[in-house]
Design an enzyme around this catalytic site. Structure first.
Site, mmCIF file in Angstrom:
data_model
loop_
_atom_site.group_PDB
_atom_site.id
_atom_site.type_symbol
_atom_site.label_atom_id
_atom_site.label_comp_id
_atom_site.label_asym_id
_atom_site.label_seq_id
_atom_site.Cartn_x
_atom_site.Cartn_y
_atom_site.Cartn_z
ATOM 1 C CE LYS A 70 -79.880 -79.268 7.697
ATOM 2 N NZ LYS A 70 -79.090 -80.431 7.054
ATOM 3 C CG ASN A 91 -79.435 -76.591 3.322
ATOM 4 O OD1 ASN A 91 -80.112 -75.703 2.491
ATOM 5 N ND2 ASN A 91 -78.453 -76.961 3.196
ATOM 6 C CB ALA A 134 -78.552 -85.523 5.619
HETATM 7 P P1 NAD Z 1 -81.085 -87.343 11.209
HETATM 8 O O1 NAD Z 1 -80.785 -87.870 12.881
HETATM 9 O O2 NAD Z 1 -82.272 -86.537 10.782
HETATM 10 O O3 NAD Z 1 -81.085 -88.802 10.611
HETATM 11 C C1 NAD Z 1 -80.475 -90.062 10.720
HETATM 12 C C2 NAD Z 1 -81.034 -90.896 10.221
HETATM 13 O O4 NAD Z 1 -80.284 -92.323 10.613
HETATM 14 C C3 NAD Z 1 -82.321 -91.477 11.519
HETATM 15 O O5 NAD Z 1 -83.376 -91.418 10.792
HETATM 16 C C4 NAD Z 1 -81.770 -92.487 12.128
HETATM 17 O O6 NAD Z 1 -82.976 -93.493 12.794
HETATM 18 C C5 NAD Z 1 -81.159 -93.302 11.219
HETATM 19 N N1 NAD Z 1 -79.890 -94.196 11.674
HETATM 20 C C6 NAD Z 1 -79.175 -94.052 12.744
HETATM 21 N N2 NAD Z 1 -78.414 -95.073 12.840
HETATM 22 C C7 NAD Z 1 -78.785 -96.083 12.245
HETATM 23 C C8 NAD Z 1 -78.295 -97.528 11.746
HETATM 24 N N3 NAD Z 1 -77.376 -98.117 12.313
HETATM 25 N N4 NAD Z 1 -79.012 -98.072 10.805
HETATM 26 C C9 NAD Z 1 -80.127 -97.434 10.064
HETATM 27 N N5 NAD Z 1 -80.467 -96.254 10.227
HETATM 28 C C10 NAD Z 1 -79.942 -95.449 11.248
HETATM 29 O O7 NAD Z 1 -79.381 -86.716 10.907
HETATM 30 P P2 NAD Z 1 -79.434 -86.070 9.441
HETATM 31 O O8 NAD Z 1 -79.521 -84.491 9.491
HETATM 32 O O9 NAD Z 1 -79.996 -86.829 8.433
HETATM 33 O O10 NAD Z 1 -77.807 -86.581 9.280
HETATM 34 C C11 NAD Z 1 -77.145 -87.500 9.302
HETATM 35 C C12 NAD Z 1 -75.681 -87.431 9.141
HETATM 36 O O11 NAD Z 1 -75.096 -86.936 7.860
HETATM 37 C C13 NAD Z 1 -75.086 -86.354 10.084
HETATM 38 O O12 NAD Z 1 -74.598 -87.306 11.270
HETATM 39 C C14 NAD Z 1 -73.888 -85.876 9.393
HETATM 40 O O13 NAD Z 1 -72.698 -86.679 9.648
HETATM 41 C C15 NAD Z 1 -74.062 -86.185 8.085
HETATM 42 N N6 NAD Z 1 -74.363 -84.837 7.158
HETATM 43 C C16 NAD Z 1 -73.677 -84.735 5.991
HETATM 44 C C17 NAD Z 1 -73.853 -83.674 5.148
HETATM 45 C C18 NAD Z 1 -73.049 -83.349 4.075
HETATM 46 O O14 NAD Z 1 -73.007 -82.192 3.637
HETATM 47 N N7 NAD Z 1 -72.078 -84.086 3.995
HETATM 48 C C19 NAD Z 1 -75.012 -82.922 5.411
HETATM 49 C C20 NAD Z 1 -75.849 -83.105 6.503
HETATM 50 C C21 NAD Z 1 -75.637 -84.278 7.236
#
Ligand code: NAD
Length: 277
Positions: A70, A91, A134
């Site tokens: 992304k 995206n 996200a």
């Molecule tokens: P990413 O890996 O870029 O970011 C996730 C963040 O969460 C990281 O910065 C990580 O350090 C943090 N993290 C993990 N565990 C944690 C905790 N216990 N407490 C605090 N912070 C924590 O991932 P992303 O692309 O941002 O996606 C995150 C989630 O969102 C994905 O797993 C997916 O399920 C969901 N998502 C949903 C949509 C949608 O359209 N509904 C779109 C994109 C992503």
């Protein structure tokens, strides 16, 4: 035949081909949506530029982009729409006259999902856990909806700091604080958003202590597999209003469909297609 697709890794289970092709079929459009899965194709990340050139040369109308490209895709594009510049990630890419323009539809996806799914939600003071790709889209959506005080938490505090810095540059009147992910205080907030992967089938658990929730708070999860995460189940049991992640995923897909094909998507119909998948 219009050509579209998704570039990423580990995307074999993606529902995007079904969502986009079903919507095209319903509109009488011929569209083929192909997965360009760098894992399945054993391609290195450095092949991204070649894949973009191939799609452009083969007459693709556009494509979606997911993990881990992304941000990596951004310098390879001819242009960035405002949505991509603000969020700092792409995206969706539209191809017109050989030029590639990057967009971000996650932000509008979350914003519209929150607006329609929790129309009564108080938005003064919100806690967002997760400041990744996200999370950047979600935070922008929250602030654009009028959140005045946003608390950001991430186990990777550098990511939270970086996102807060970028947000402060765009939303000058908002107060954006960083809070420690292991000492979250839910007392003063109107609502909470989980933007971490915690709660996915492969990562069970919750990113907040749900015992501290109060019935007048709202809770949104962007995880959509499963649809009802442990967080939402426990928040509902505490009397909170809740929003699951499917509204965001459907609305971002509807927006992407329009950017790629030039035809407006029917969100209700895409929702039905998503449920059928
Ligand atoms: P990413 O890996 O870029 O970011 C996730 C963040 O969460 C990281 O910065 C990580 O350090 C943090 N993290 C993990 N565990 C944690 C905790 N216990 N407490 C605090 N912070 C924590 O991932 P992303 O692309 O941002 O996606 C995150 C989630 O969102 C994905 O797993 C997916 O399920 C969901 N998502 C949903 C949509 C949608 O359209 N509904 C779109 C994109 C992503």
């Amino acid at each position: 035949m219009m050509k579209s697709g998704l570039i990423g890794r580990s995307i074999q289970a993606s529902r995007s081909p079904w969502l986009h092709e079903e919507e095209a079929r319903a509109q009488g459009l011929a569209l083929r949506y192909t997965l360009v899965d760098f894992d399945a194709l054993s391609l290195p990340d450095s092949a991204l530029g070649d894949q973009l050139a191939r799609m452009r040369d083969e007459g693709y109308h556009g494509f979606n982009v997911t993990y881990p490209f992304k941000q990596a895709v951004m310098p390879l594009l001819d242009d960035l729409a405002e949505s991509a510049r603000i969020v700092g990630a792409v995206n969706t890419v539209a191809i017109r006259d050989g030029r590639l323009t990057g967009h971000n539809t996650d932000m509008i996806g979350f914003r519209e999902s929150l607006r329609s799914g929790l129309p009564e939600a108080r938005l003064d003071h919100v806690l967002q856990v997760g400041a990744g790709g996200a999370g950047a889209a979600v935070a922008n959506a929250l602030l654009s909806l009028g959140v005045r005080r946003l608390r950001l938490a991430d186990v990777d505090v550098h990511r939270a700091r970086e996102l807060a810095e970028r947000l402060r540059g765009h939303f000058l009147d908002a107060v954006i604080d960083i809070v420690a992910a292991d000492r979250l205080n839910l007392d003063a907030v109107d609502g909470i958003v989980n933007a971490t992967p915690i709660g996915m089938t492969s990562k069970p658990g919750t990113s907040i202590e749900t015992a501290a929730l109060r019935a007048e708070q709202w809770v949104a999860d962007i995880v959509y597999f499963p649809r009802e995460t442990q967080l939402l189940r426990e928040a509902r049991a505490a009397g909170c209003s809740v929003l699951d992640g499917t509204g965001m995923v459907i609305r971002q897909a509807a927006e992407a469909f329009e950017i790629i094909t030039g035809h407006r998507a029917d969100v209700a119909r895409m929702n039905t297609a998503f449920e059928r998948s």
